[in-house]
Scaffold this motif. Structure first.
Motif, PDB file in Angstrom:
ATOM      1  N   LEU A 185       0.825  -1.208   0.000  1.00  0.00           N
ATOM      2  CA  LEU A 185       0.000   0.000   0.000  1.00  0.00           C
ATOM      3  C   LEU A 185       0.860   1.258   0.000  1.00  0.00           C
ATOM      4  CD1 LEU A 185      -2.669  -1.243   2.553  1.00  0.00           C
ATOM      5  CD2 LEU A 185      -3.159  -0.542   0.198  1.00  0.00           C
ATOM      6  N   LEU A 186       1.917   1.246   0.805  1.00  0.00           N
ATOM      7  CA  LEU A 186       2.819   2.405   0.812  1.00  0.00           C
ATOM      8  C   LEU A 186       3.585   2.511  -0.504  1.00  0.00           C
ATOM      9  CD1 LEU A 186       4.311   2.505   4.425  1.00  0.00           C
ATOM     10  CD2 LEU A 186       2.701   4.093   3.369  1.00  0.00           C
ATOM     11  N   GLY A 187       3.925   1.348  -1.081  1.00  0.00           N
ATOM     12  CA  GLY A 187       4.594   1.363  -2.381  1.00  0.00           C
ATOM     13  C   GLY A 187       3.727   2.003  -3.440  1.00  0.00           C
ATOM     14  N   TYR A 188       2.424   1.674  -3.423  1.00  0.00           N
ATOM     15  CA  TYR A 188       1.541   2.288  -4.416  1.00  0.00           C
ATOM     16  C   TYR A 188       1.336   3.771  -4.118  1.00  0.00           C
ATOM     17  CZ  TYR A 188      -1.933   2.825  -8.002  1.00  0.00           C
ATOM     18  OH  TYR A 188      -2.593   3.248  -9.140  1.00  0.00           O
ATOM     19  N   SER A 189       1.333   4.133  -2.821  1.00  0.00           N
ATOM     20  CA  SER A 189       1.183   5.551  -2.499  1.00  0.00           C
ATOM     21  C   SER A 189       2.348   6.365  -3.080  1.00  0.00           C
ATOM     22  CB  SER A 189       1.095   5.764  -0.979  1.00  0.00           C
ATOM     23  OG  SER A 189       2.358   5.685  -0.363  1.00  0.00           O
ATOM     24  N   SER A 190       3.531   5.748  -3.199  1.00  0.00           N
ATOM     25  CA  SER A 190       4.665   6.443  -3.809  1.00  0.00           C
ATOM     26  C   SER A 190       4.457   6.623  -5.308  1.00  0.00           C
ATOM     27  CB  SER A 190       5.972   5.676  -3.562  1.00  0.00           C
ATOM     28  OG  SER A 190       6.056   4.515  -4.376  1.00  0.00           O
ATOM     29  N   MET A 191       3.555   5.824  -5.902  1.00  0.00           N
ATOM     30  CA  MET A 191       3.209   6.007  -7.310  1.00  0.00           C
ATOM     31  C   MET A 191       2.129   7.075  -7.479  1.00  0.00           C
ATOM     32  SD  MET A 191       3.232   2.133  -8.849  1.00  0.00           S
ATOM     33  CE  MET A 191       2.748   2.749 -10.465  1.00  0.00           C
ATOM     34  N   ILE A 192       1.579   7.537  -6.360  1.00  0.00           N
ATOM     35  CA  ILE A 192       0.598   8.619  -6.403  1.00  0.00           C
ATOM     36  C   ILE A 192       1.291   9.951  -6.116  1.00  0.00           C
ATOM     37  CG2 ILE A 192      -1.543   9.519  -5.429  1.00  0.00           C
ATOM     38  CD1 ILE A 192      -2.304   6.657  -4.704  1.00  0.00           C
ATOM     39  N   ARG A 193       2.013   9.981  -4.987  1.00  0.00           N
ATOM     40  CA  ARG A 193       2.853  11.132  -4.635  1.00  0.00           C
ATOM     41  C   ARG A 193       4.146  10.571  -4.079  1.00  0.00           C
ATOM     42  NH1 ARG A 193       0.995  16.095  -4.546  1.00  0.00           N
ATOM     43  NH2 ARG A 193       2.343  16.714  -2.832  1.00  0.00           N
ATOM     44  N   TYR A 194       5.265  11.004  -4.624  1.00  0.00           N
ATOM     45  CA  TYR A 194       6.541  10.335  -4.379  1.00  0.00           C
ATOM     46  C   TYR A 194       6.919  10.231  -2.908  1.00  0.00           C
ATOM     47  CZ  TYR A 194       7.541  10.743  -9.412  1.00  0.00           C
ATOM     48  OH  TYR A 194       7.506  10.637 -10.773  1.00  0.00           O
ATOM     49  N   ILE A 195       6.771  11.302  -2.140  1.00  0.00           N
ATOM     50  CA  ILE A 195       7.394  11.334  -0.811  1.00  0.00           C
ATOM     51  C   ILE A 195       6.428  11.168   0.350  1.00  0.00           C
ATOM     52  CG2 ILE A 195       9.282  12.766  -1.650  1.00  0.00           C
ATOM     53  CD1 ILE A 195       7.991  15.166  -0.293  1.00  0.00           C
ATOM     54  N   ASP A 196       5.123  11.066   0.090  1.00  0.00           N
ATOM     55  CA  ASP A 196       4.181  10.968   1.204  1.00  0.00           C
ATOM     56  C   ASP A 196       4.291   9.653   1.963  1.00  0.00           C
ATOM     57  OD1 ASP A 196       3.229  13.471   0.820  1.00  0.00           O
ATOM     58  OD2 ASP A 196       1.408  12.899  -0.233  1.00  0.00           O
ATOM     59  N   CYS A 197       4.895   8.664   1.358  1.00  0.00           N
ATOM     60  CA  CYS A 197       5.054   7.375   2.031  1.00  0.00           C
ATOM     61  C   CYS A 197       6.198   7.389   3.046  1.00  0.00           C
ATOM     62  CB  CYS A 197       5.304   6.273   1.009  1.00  0.00           C
ATOM     63  SG  CYS A 197       6.872   6.474   0.102  1.00  0.00           S
ATOM     64  N   VAL A 198       7.075   8.390   2.971  1.00  0.00           N
ATOM     65  CA  VAL A 198       8.325   8.364   3.742  1.00  0.00           C
ATOM     66  C   VAL A 198       8.113   8.302   5.249  1.00  0.00           C
ATOM     67  CG1 VAL A 198      10.426   9.653   4.271  1.00  0.00           C
ATOM     68  CG2 VAL A 198       9.668   9.435   1.903  1.00  0.00           C
ATOM     69  N   PRO A 199       7.279   9.159   5.873  1.00  0.00           N
ATOM     70  CA  PRO A 199       7.156   9.102   7.329  1.00  0.00           C
ATOM     71  C   PRO A 199       6.714   7.745   7.856  1.00  0.00           C
ATOM     72  CG  PRO A 199       6.265  11.163   6.505  1.00  0.00           C
ATOM     73  CD  PRO A 199       6.539  10.309   5.308  1.00  0.00           C
ATOM     74  N   LEU A 200       5.643   7.188   7.296  1.00  0.00           N
ATOM     75  CA  LEU A 200       5.143   5.912   7.809  1.00  0.00           C
ATOM     76  C   LEU A 200       6.101   4.774   7.480  1.00  0.00           C
ATOM     77  CD1 LEU A 200       2.971   4.388   9.304  1.00  0.00           C
ATOM     78  CD2 LEU A 200       1.701   4.172   7.156  1.00  0.00           C
ATOM     79  N   ALA A 201       6.680   4.779   6.288  1.00  0.00           N
ATOM     80  CA  ALA A 201       7.637   3.724   5.925  1.00  0.00           C
ATOM     81  C   ALA A 201       8.832   3.749   6.866  1.00  0.00           C
ATOM     82  CB  ALA A 201       8.088   3.895   4.474  1.00  0.00           C
ATOM     83  N   ALA A 202       9.330   4.937   7.181  1.00  0.00           N
ATOM     84  CA  ALA A 202      10.463   5.055   8.100  1.00  0.00           C
ATOM     85  C   ALA A 202      10.069   4.598   9.502  1.00  0.00           C
ATOM     86  CB  ALA A 202      10.957   6.494   8.132  1.00  0.00           C
ATOM     87  N   TRP A 203       8.873   4.972   9.941  1.00  0.00           N
ATOM     88  CA  TRP A 203       8.398   4.580  11.279  1.00  0.00           C
ATOM     89  C   TRP A 203       8.307   3.064  11.398  1.00  0.00           C
ATOM     90  CZ3 TRP A 203       7.292   7.575  15.550  1.00  0.00           C
ATOM     91  CH2 TRP A 203       6.660   6.926  16.608  1.00  0.00           C
ATOM     92  N   ILE A 204       7.708   2.432  10.402  1.00  0.00           N
ATOM     93  CA  ILE A 204       7.556   0.971  10.427  1.00  0.00           C
ATOM     94  C   ILE A 204       8.923   0.300  10.344  1.00  0.00           C
ATOM     95  CG2 ILE A 204       6.654  -1.011   9.156  1.00  0.00           C
ATOM     96  CD1 ILE A 204       4.282   0.727   8.319  1.00  0.00           C
ATOM     97  N   GLY A 205       9.757   0.745   9.425  1.00  0.00           N
ATOM     98  CA  GLY A 205      11.070   0.130   9.251  1.00  0.00           C
ATOM     99  C   GLY A 205      11.935   0.214  10.492  1.00  0.00           C
ATOM    100  N   VAL A 206      12.004   1.387  11.102  1.00  0.00           N
ATOM    101  CA  VAL A 206      12.807   1.556  12.311  1.00  0.00           C
ATOM    102  C   VAL A 206      12.238   0.729  13.459  1.00  0.00           C
ATOM    103  CG1 VAL A 206      13.522   3.218  14.080  1.00  0.00           C
ATOM    104  CG2 VAL A 206      13.674   3.836  11.660  1.00  0.00           C
ATOM    105  N   GLY A 207      10.909   0.689  13.567  1.00  0.00           N
ATOM    106  CA  GLY A 207      10.285  -0.100  14.626  1.00  0.00           C
ATOM    107  C   GLY A 207      10.593  -1.581  14.505  1.00  0.00           C
ATOM    108  N   LEU A 208      10.563  -2.106  13.295  1.00  0.00           N
ATOM    109  CA  LEU A 208      10.851  -3.527  13.091  1.00  0.00           C
ATOM    110  C   LEU A 208      12.330  -3.829  13.339  1.00  0.00           C
ATOM    111  CD1 LEU A 208       8.698  -4.215   9.891  1.00  0.00           C
ATOM    112  CD2 LEU A 208       8.178  -4.870  12.242  1.00  0.00           C
ATOM    113  N   VAL A 209      13.203  -2.920  12.966  1.00  0.00           N
ATOM    114  CA  VAL A 209      14.633  -3.125  13.213  1.00  0.00           C
ATOM    115  C   VAL A 209      14.925  -3.108  14.712  1.00  0.00           C
ATOM    116  CG1 VAL A 209      16.921  -2.089  12.944  1.00  0.00           C
ATOM    117  CG2 VAL A 209      15.395  -2.260  10.967  1.00  0.00           C
ATOM    118  N   ARG A 210      14.338  -2.177  15.431  1.00  0.00           N
ATOM    119  CA  ARG A 210      14.582  -2.077  16.870  1.00  0.00           C
ATOM    120  C   ARG A 210      14.133  -3.333  17.605  1.00  0.00           C
ATOM    121  NH1 ARG A 210      12.304   3.426  19.232  1.00  0.00           N
ATOM    122  NH2 ARG A 210      13.099   2.416  21.124  1.00  0.00           N
TER     123      ARG A 210
END
Length: 467
Positions: A185-210
């Protein structure tokens, strides 16, 4: 009853959006963005990626006459400068002849999902206040009535968040599928507007790494990569270079438009966005005013953090404040609403008369802000359609309208050279008023048409040599 209430608020939002589209905007694309998305949607609906004409070559001396905002002209081809995700959605409406219906429907779906989340995570008693906040915010309704991509982005981002939130409560097998879905879903959102996916993608990614959940992170990353790579495929088919986006095709050297940069200009621009936010959604100030007394839960802090990250990302896009209202903040606007709804729940539990009066005052400001926003946009929309009204008075028949000026508030005539992908199919064609040699060459391309010159406001005169 709870489901009926959610559906009722969704229906109200749908009706508000349609009312704005038909009465306030009268289905006129109010900006170059709206026109650009609709143009590309019509191309997709006809099975094409771009329109072709020798005029769409920057080396052509007549290109200045046909150039328009938010479009890219590249070696005889014209296409939208934006990513393909939203035009692909809008193409369904264009195919059915109802492009104006897509955004209102998506807005209604987004409202239903927000209210469903409030019911499940905050309590049924807060569904009503969440619904009232959404339908009273005419800024939100306005974009649900438009042809722009912001509501679609907000829907995909919020649905990805809901999938991620559900994954935290599921068994490993189910959580991986949900995380894959959130990534997609976030990947497709980047096909709608390039950078709007960044905050949530970063939040999820950092949370899973931690939490060292590397298997889940892999599923999330694969889902994101599969859909986001659609941008690379589209760029390759369109420009021949997977890293050359449509936004960069016509960019002048040194311009900051469509670029992420570090600049002091980001400070005043962000200030304007925040000022606009308080205008269209005054309750946003309550968490700031009551921060010392209101002890937000970790989840509410997450909502606010995501919204602040959205503000932070757009700090690096200082080219424009974005309007009407703070539209660049719309993708994460649902999270701000969730934080305000939780704050209202705390006010109800606290039962302090002063807090209740403060809440009522915030709602009064919300109504005033929404009415003033709608009034301003109604005034703007009326004058933006001055060209449309003036040309209609010239009667039937095929016409060419040479634009000496734009319309309020877009004084740039180039913003109104809005012709369809197949120019010969239009009864009225619009070109920027150019020098006599260019004009003569242009008129030879489209013979047999009456030629008029337009000047704002409401002035249209026919060229003597075209009678």
């Amino acid at each position: 009853m709870a489901t009926k209430r959610k559906l009722l608020f969704s229906l109200i939002l749908l009706l508000e959006a349609l009312l704005i589209a038909f009465v306030l905007m009268q289905r006129f694309p109010p900006s170059g963005d709206d026109y650009s998305y609709l143009y590309q949607a019509k191309l997709f609906a006809s099975g094409k990626m771009y329109a072709e004409d020798p005029l769409y070559d920057e080396a052509n001396p007549l290109n200045d006459c046909v150039a328009t905002g938010c479009m890219a002209d590249d070696h005889g081809r014209r296409f939208s400068k934006y990513p393909p995700g939203w035009p692909a959605f809008l193409a369904l409406g264009a195919r059915l002849g109802v492009p104006w219906l897509i955004d209102p429907v998506l807005g209604a779906v987004l409202v239903f999902l927000i209210l469903r989340y409030v019911e499940q995570q905050m309590g049924k008693n807060l569904v009503k206040v969440a619904g009232i906040l959404l339908i009273l915010c005419l800024f939100f309704c306005y974009y649900a009535a438009s042809l722009r991509a912001h509501i679609a982005t907000a829907l995909f981002v919020f649905t990805a968040f809901v999938s991620y939130d559900a994954a935290q409560q599921q068994r490993p097998g189910c959580s991986r599928l949900l995380l894959f879905g959130a990534g997609a879903l976030l990947g497709y959102s980047s096909m709608i507007r390039y950078i709007d996916c960044v905050p949530l993608a970063a939040w999820i990614g950092v949370g899973l790494v931690r939490r060292k959940m590397f298997a889940q992170l892999t599923f999330f990353g694969v889902g994101f990569g599969l859909l986001a790579s659609g941008n690379l495929l589209y760029d390759t088919l369109l420009t021949g270079d997977p890293l050359q986006t449509p936004t960069t095709v016509n960019n002048s050297p040194g311009t900051i438009a469509d670029h992420l940069i570090v600049s002091w200009i980001g400070l005043p621009t962000t200030g304007v966005r925040l000022g606009n936010l308080l205008w269209v959604f005054p309750p946003a100030l309550l968490p700031v005013v009551l921060w010392r007394r209101y002890h937000a839960s970790p989840k509410v802090k997450m909502y606010l953090a995501l919204f602040l990250m959205n503000i932070g990302v757009y700090f690096f896009y200082p080219a424009a404040a974005g309007g009407p209202g703070p539209r660049y903040l719309l993708a994460y606007f649902p999270f701000l609403v969730l934080a305000v709804v939780d704050l209202y729940g705390w006010i109800c539990r606290d039962c302090a008369p002063g807090l209740r009066r403060l809440w009522k005052f915030a709602i009064v400001l919300q109504i005033v802000g929404s009415v003033s926003f709608a009034t301003k946009e109604a005034y703007t929309s009326y004058w933006q359609r001055d060209l449309e009204r003036t040309v209609r008075q010239a009667g039937d028949g095929k016409k060419i309208v040479l634009l000496r000026t734009g319309t309020y508030p877009a004084w740039n005539a180039g913003d109104l050279t809005r012709n369809p992908p197949v120019m010969s199919s239009a009864s009225s064609l619009y070109f920027t008023l150019c020098d006599q040699p260019q004009r003569d060459a242009l008129l030879k391309r489209f013979p047999g048409r009456k030629v008029f010159v337009y000047q704002y406001p409401g002035r249209l005169y026919r060229l003597p040599d075209s009678q």
